[in-house]
Design an enzyme around this catalytic site. Structure first.
Site, PDB file in Angstrom:
ATOM      1  CD  GLU A 173     -47.502 -65.410 -49.626  1.00 65.23           C
ATOM      2  OE1 GLU A 173     -47.794 -66.010 -48.863  1.00 65.23           O
ATOM      3  OE2 GLU A 173     -47.895 -64.168 -49.990  1.00 65.23           O
ATOM      4  CG  HIS A 246     -46.970 -70.864 -49.698  1.00 65.98           C
ATOM      5  ND1 HIS A 246     -47.935 -70.748 -48.255  1.00 65.98           N
ATOM      6  CD2 HIS A 246     -46.739 -69.670 -49.859  1.00 65.98           C
ATOM      7  CE1 HIS A 246     -48.223 -69.511 -48.064  1.00 65.98           C
ATOM      8  NE2 HIS A 246     -47.651 -68.786 -49.077  1.00 65.98           N
ATOM      9  CB  CYS A 367     -48.471 -74.279 -42.981  1.00 66.92           C
ATOM     10  SG  CYS A 367     -48.619 -74.986 -44.592  1.00 66.92           S
TER      11      CYS A 367
HETATM   12  O1  SUG Z   1     -51.679 -67.986 -46.708  1.00 60.17           O
HETATM   13  N1  SUG Z   1     -54.397 -69.505 -45.448  1.00 60.17           N
HETATM   14  C1  SUG Z   1     -53.036 -69.588 -45.421  1.00 60.17           C
HETATM   15  C2  SUG Z   1     -52.282 -70.653 -45.265  1.00 60.17           C
HETATM   16  C3  SUG Z   1     -50.722 -70.786 -45.382  1.00 60.17           C
HETATM   17  C4  SUG Z   1     -50.243 -72.079 -45.173  1.00 60.17           C
HETATM   18  N2  SUG Z   1     -48.917 -71.971 -45.277  1.00 60.17           N
HETATM   19  C5  SUG Z   1     -47.895 -72.245 -45.799  1.00 60.17           C
HETATM   20  N3  SUG Z   1     -48.140 -73.282 -46.779  1.00 60.17           N
HETATM   21  N4  SUG Z   1     -46.662 -72.367 -45.643  1.00 60.17           N
HETATM   22  C6  SUG Z   1     -52.521 -68.837 -46.842  1.00 60.17           C
HETATM   23  O2  SUG Z   1     -53.251 -69.036 -47.852  1.00 60.17           O
HETATM   24  C7  SUG Z   1     -56.563 -68.381 -44.842  1.00 60.17           C
HETATM   25  C8  SUG Z   1     -57.095 -67.500 -43.811  1.00 60.17           C
HETATM   26  C9  SUG Z   1     -58.467 -66.920 -43.640  1.00 60.17           C
HETATM   27  O3  SUG Z   1     -59.232 -67.051 -44.506  1.00 60.17           O
HETATM   28  O4  SUG Z   1     -58.403 -66.008 -42.508  1.00 60.17           O
HETATM   29  C10 SUG Z   1     -55.156 -68.310 -44.990  1.00 60.17           C
HETATM   30  O5  SUG Z   1     -54.556 -67.054 -44.893  1.00 60.17           O
END
Ligand code: SUG
Length: 440
Positions: A173, A246, A367
Site C-alpha cells: 500500500e 495504514h 494520505c
Molecule cells: O484505501 N479510502 C482509502 C483511504 C486511503 C487513505 N490513505 C492513507 N491512509 N494513506 C483506503 O481505505 C474509500 C474509497 C471509496 O469508497 O470509493 C477508500 O478507498
C-alpha cells in the site's frame, strides 16, 4: 542537500462515497452519502497552494481516468456506454462503484520512494504500489506506473520499478506504511517499513492487514537500501482492528521527529529502544513524541486523525505540522497539538486544514501526499507541468469550478452524461499539466 517534493493527489470529478474500503471506518460510515467533488478538489488544492506559498516544492498526482469501463467489460457486460452502466448498476452496483472510485487521490498509497542517498544504486527509487487489497484500489497501479515513468523519466537519476506482483502475498500500500527519519545535520537516515501481516506473527482478527511483510522486505531489497538504513516493524494488530488500516493513521515521522500513538507498533517499547539506539550518533537527536492510550484511545486517534498530519520542513529548518480540522475541534487532540508546540522538539507551528470531503473517505493530510526527497538536480528533471506555481494553481481552480459537479450520489453513476463530463475535463487537464495524451 535534499528537499522534499510533495505530490498531492488531485481529487477527480468522480469523487464519491461508495464505502468500498475494508477496515476504513470513515469510508464505511459515509457509504451512500452525497459527495461534493468540487469542494473535495478545491480543499485539496488549497493545501497544495498553502505549501507552495511557504516556498516548498509542491506537485500534483493527476486523477485517474474513470469510470474504468474495462472492468465492466471484464465482468462480461456489453453494449454502449449507457447500456454498460445501466446493466452494471442493476446487476453489480459494487462493481460500478469500484470502477468509479476516486481513491487515487490518496497519493501516499501510490508508491514507495527511496531517495538516492538511501540507495546503493545512487538513484531515486520509485515503486508504484500494487494496492491489491481492494479491487477499486488495484485499478490504480497501471496508471501510476505510467505516470512515474513519464514524469520521472531520466534514467540517470530515477529508477521506476514495476509494482510488486499483483498477488496477496505481495500486498503493498505504498508510502502509507513507510516512514523515513533523518538527521538534518548529517543526512543519516533510517527507513521504517511497517507491515501488517507476516506468516510468522499473528495479525488482526477484525479487519484485514493490508501490507505484507514480504512486500516491505521486497521493497528494501529492490531499492537497495543498506541494512543500517532500514528497519522492519510490525503494525500493532489492535491498531488495525480499531480502524488504522495504514500505519500513517497512528504514526507520522519526518527528519528527526516521530509522532506516534502508544499502540502504533507491536512491541513498541522495544522498537523505540532500537530506534534510539540506531540513531544515537545523529547530531540532531531523534525526538519521539508518544501519545499514551490513556490520554487518547485508539478509537479517538482514528476519529480525529491527528497522526495523519503531514510534517514539512519550513525554510528556517523547523517543522510545520499540517493537521486535519477534526483534530482541532477535539479538545484532547487540540491540547496534544499545544503540547507538541510547547515541548522541546523540532515542531514550531501547527496549521489545521479543512479536508472534510477526503476525511469522510478516510484520507487526511498525510494520505493526500507522497513525499519525494530530491536533490536540486533531480528536482530539475521532474516533468515541470506537474509542479504547482501561481499560474497553475489558478488554472486548476478555474478548471475545477468549470467541470466538477457539486453533488454526486450512487444513482448518478449510471448517467452516461457524467462519463462525457469527466472525459472532457480530463482532456483539458492534459494542457494544464503539459502532459499531452496523459488522457486520451
Ligand atoms: O484505501 N479510502 C482509502 C483511504 C486511503 C487513505 N490513505 C492513507 N491512509 N494513506 C483506503 O481505505 C474509500 C474509497 C471509496 O469508497 O470509493 C477508500 O478507498
Amino acid at each position: 542537500m535534499t528537499r522534499v517534493l510533495n505530490l498531492d493527489g488531485l481529487v477527480g470529478p468522480n469523487h464519491n462515497y461508495g464505502g468500498l474500503a475494508q477496515g476504513n471506518l470513515a469510508s464505511a460510515l459515509h457509504r451512500g452519502q452525497i459527495s461534493n467533488p468540487r469542494s473535495a478538489a478545491l480543499q485539496g488544492l488549497e493545501k497544495m497552494h498553502a505549501l507552495h506559498q511557504l516556498g516548498l516544492a509542491q506537485g500534483i498526482l493527476p486523477p485517474q481516468p474513470r469510470p474504468q469501463l474495462s472492468l465492466l467489460y471484464a465482468a462480461g457486460f456489453r453494449g454502449t456506454t449507457a447500456a454498460l452502466l445501466e446493466q452494471a448498476y442493476k446487476e453489480s452496483p459494487r462493481l460500478l462503484e469500484a470502477c468509479y472510485s476516486a481513491s487515487s487521490m490518496w497519493a501516499a498509497n501510490a508508491a514507495t520512494i527511496t531517495p538516492a542517498c538511501d540507495s546503493l544504486s545512487g538513484k531515486v527509487q520509485i515503486s508504484p504500489a500494487n494496492l491489491v487489497s481492494g479491487l477499486h484500489r488495484s485499478l490504480e497501479a497501471p496508471f501510476n506506473l505510467q505516470f512515474f515513468r513519464r514524469c520521472f523519466s531520466d534514467p540517470e537519476f530515477f529508477q521506476v520499478h514495476p509494482p510488486l506482483p499483483a498477488q496477496n502475498s505481495f500486498a503493498d500500500e505504498g508510502a502509507a506504511n513507510h516512514t523515513r527519519l533523518s538527521d538534518p545535520a548529517t543526512g543519516h537516515s533510517l527507513n521504517l517499513f511497517i507491515y501488517g501481516r507476516s506468516d510468522q506473527q499473528s495479525g488482526p482478527d477484525h479487519f484485514p492487514a493490508r501490507q505484507s511483510k514480504l512486500a516491505s522486505n521486497s521493497l528494501i531489497r529492490r531499492h537497495r537500501i543498506p541494512p543500517e538504513r532500514a528497519l522492519l516493524v510490525q503494525q500493532n494488530p489492535d491498531a488495525i482492528n480499531a480502524g488504522a488500516f495504514h500505519n500513517d493513521v497512528v504514526a507520522v515521522g519526518h527528519e528527526n521527529f516521530l509522532l506516534l500513538h502508544q499502540q502504533a507498533f507491536s512491541e513498541q517499547a522495544e522498537v523505540l529502544k532500537t530506534l534510539r539506539q540506531q540513531t544515537r550518533h545523529w547530531q540532531a537527536p531523534l525526538s519521539i513524541f508518544e501519545v499514551s492510550q490513556k490520554e487518547l484511545s485508539l478509537s479517538q486517534a482514528v476519529k480525529t486523525y491527528l497522526f495523519n498530519s503531514q510534517l514539512v520542513t519550513l525554510t528556517d529548518g523547523s517543522l510545520l505540522l499540517i493537521a486535519p480540522e477534526e483534530s482541532h475541534q477535539d479538545p484532547v487532540t487540540a491540547a496534544i497539538c499545544e503540547r507538541i508546540l510547547a515541548e522541546d522538539n523540532p515542531v514550531s507551528e501547527v496549521r489545521f486544514f479543512n479536508l472534510r470531503q477526503s476525511m469522510n473517505n478516510g484520507g487526511g493530510p498525510a494520505c493526500l501526499r507522497l513525499a519525494i526527497p530530491l536533490r536540486e538536480q533531480e528536482l530539475s528533471r521532474v516533468a515541470p507541468g506537474i509542479l504547482i506555481n501561481e499560474e497553475r494553481y489558478q488554472a486548476l481552480q478555474s478548471w475545477i469550478e468549470q467541470h466538477y459537479r457539486d453533488r454526486l450520489c450512487a444513482d448518478d453513476l449510471r448517467d452516461p452524461q457524467l462519463v462525457e463530463e469527466i472525459a472532457q475535463a480530463l482532456s483539458e487537464l492534459n494542457l494544464i499539466l503539459q502532459l499531452p495524451e496523459l488522457y486520451h
